[in-house]
Design an enzyme around this catalytic site. Structure first.
Site, PDB file in Angstrom:
ATOM      1  CB  SER A 130      -9.336  27.993   9.059  1.00 32.53           C
ATOM      2  OG  SER A 130     -10.285  28.357   7.904  1.00 32.53           O
ATOM      3  CG  HIS A 155      -6.873  26.894  12.268  1.00 26.60           C
ATOM      4  ND1 HIS A 155      -6.211  27.773  11.929  1.00 26.60           N
ATOM      5  CD2 HIS A 155      -7.792  25.773  11.865  1.00 26.60           C
ATOM      6  CE1 HIS A 155      -6.311  27.528  10.735  1.00 26.60           C
ATOM      7  NE2 HIS A 155      -6.877  26.107  10.211  1.00 26.60           N
ATOM      8  CD  GLU A 159      -3.589  30.799  13.282  1.00 28.58           C
ATOM      9  OE1 GLU A 159      -3.413  31.423  13.000  1.00 28.58           O
ATOM     10  OE2 GLU A 159      -5.271  30.031  12.691  1.00 28.58           O
ATOM     11  CG  ASN A 214      -6.085  29.927   6.831  1.00 27.96           C
ATOM     12  OD1 ASN A 214      -5.561  29.034   5.755  1.00 27.96           O
ATOM     13  ND2 ASN A 214      -6.855  29.258   7.401  1.00 27.96           N
TER      14      ASN A 214
END
Length: 286
Positions: free
Chosen positions: A120, A141, A153, A191
């Protein structure tokens, strides 16, 4: 190599188990690996329970459910990945550990296999550099839990090929996911935006701005989030949040990503969130 028929998943935790389930439900043969027998048995039970729940809710027929379970294989031997078409790694968020794993996978998997990381936050380019096949290394991800969350992702490293990207994107879409694409910068998209919000929520708690309940209620009702940032941190794992913030801080060099001292203290105390029964909030132990 354009056809994915067999997937290897490394890591029997919630993320790895969810990815394995997702792949098996969508018709792929899956090898799920964990070095700990207890974790592997827990993953087997977790997936079986989820499949039977889907059957009970008429989301899967009994026959499809049985076929799904039949496509799942569990192993503690990396050598069993010798014939998989893609490996999706879902282990601890540590660059050194991931590099060691990818170097081992590079020597075991067939030459055409794609090596994907569920990281991540960690650089795909640096992970790829541990292998002899950087064009076939990519970030994939998934959000937690993978069978439910709609987003994947995808992150291209400096040398990731167009074919690797296209095959990985097609696989995510086969799983019914919406794909977003990020360049290989620390934290990627989700993130990089989410973790500073969680960190700021910890600072608000740390400095006595408000109670944890009021901080979370404010974000839920004031910004229409399904859960507050402190509760979300507990669900992600406070140790995972701390690791990501450290990667963001080191990779982007901005002090706004410096982890809140309260978050670090909770992790030091073993208050890792829902998985441990205690984080910002307390949870019943399973």
């Amino acid at each position: 190599m354009d056809d994915i028929e067999c997937v290897g998943v490394v890591g029997g935790g919630q993320m790895g188990s969810g990815i394995a389930q997702l792949a098996a439900v969508h018709g792929l043969h899956v090898w799920l690996l964990d070095s700990h027998p207890q974790a592997l048995q827990k993953a087997r039970d977790f997936i079986s329970t989820n499949i039977h729940r889907l059957i009970s809710k008429n989301h899967l027929s009994q026959a499809k459910g049985d076929e799904t379970i039949g496509r799942l294989h569990f192993t503690s031997k990396l050598e069993d990945f010798h014939s998989v078409d893609i490996v999706i790694e879902a282990i601890v968020e540590s660059e050194d550990v991931k590099k060691k794993l990818f170097a081992s996978l590079d020597g075991i998997t067939k030459a055409s296999a794609i090596l994907a990381s569920n990281t991540s936050s960690i650089s795909i380019t640096r992970i790829a550099a541990a292998t002899n096949r950087p064009p076939q290394v990519i970030g994939m991800h998934f959000m937690n839990p993978p069978p439910i969350m709609k987003l994947v992702e995808i992150v291209r490293g400096a040398d990731t090929s167009d074919n690797t990207f296209n095959v990985t994107k097609q696989l995510a879409e086969r799983f019914g996911k919406t794909v977003i694409c990020s360049q290989d910068f620390s934290g990627f998209i989700v993130n990089r935006i989410l973790m500073p919000m969680i960190n700021e929520a910890f600072y608000a708690l740390y400095t006595g701005v408000a109670t944890k309940e009021d901080i979370d209620t404010g974000m839920k009702l004031g910004t229409n989030h399904p859960m507050g940032p402190l509760q979300l941190a507990d669900f992600i794992g406070l140790d995972v949040c701390l690791s990501i913030l450290k990667v963001l801080h080191a990779g982007l060099g901005d002090n706004k990503y410096a982890p809140c001292p309260l978050l670090m203290q909770y992790v030091d105390a073993g208050r890792l969130g829902k998985k441990r029964g205690l984080g910002v909030y307390s949870y019943p132990r399973l």
